[in-house]
Design a protein around this motif. Structure first.
Motif: not given
Length: 135
Positions: A48-58, A95-96, A115-116
């Motif tokens: 049911n968790v249909d959207s996950v935001r993956l955050e890349g950092h430096t 890219g990460r 979602n990246c």
């Protein structure tokens, strides 16, 4: 031990640690395998968790001020591999995030749920003083 906590009501995931990368690269460090496994397990358990935001950092060695393209990247690696003179760190951090998405897809998670975004140094989560990068 790595862990992932889901608060469905708040629509938030918490990881017990940051995903680690090999230096100035988008290659996930082996030390983060268990964390990625736990995240994939949580996503499989909660379809049911249909959207996950993956955050890349430096990290601190990257061009921390090039998010808006106002400054040249202070790290030639970002410039060379991730987008020229402006915004290299944004593409690098994206890219990460995409590397984490790829690892989750390899563990059976549908890419459409992921979602990246690349945040570069706008919200840096770690200071890289020992050569290990975190995102």
């Amino acid at each position: 031990r790595s862990s992932v906590v889901l608060d469905v009501g708040a629509k938030r995931l918490w990881l017990s640690e940051h995903v680690r990368f090999h230096g100035n690269a988008t290659t996930i460090h082996e030390d983060s395998s268990e964390l990625i496994d736990q995240l994939a397990l949580m996503l499989r358990t909660h379809p049911n968790v249909d959207s996950v935001r993956l955050e890349g950092h430096t990290n601190s060695k990257c061009g921390l001020d090039c998010v808006g393209g106002d400054h040249k990247c202070s790290n030639g690696v970002c410039q060379k591999h991730f987008g020229g003179e402006k915004g290299g760190a944004v593409a690098f951090s994206l890219g990460r995030a995409q590397a984490v998405a790829d690892a989750l897809v390899a563990r059976g998670i549908d890419r459409s749920r992921l979602n990246c975004v690349g945040l570069a140094g706008s919200r840096r989560v770690a200071d890289d003083t020992e050569g290990s990068a975190k995102a």
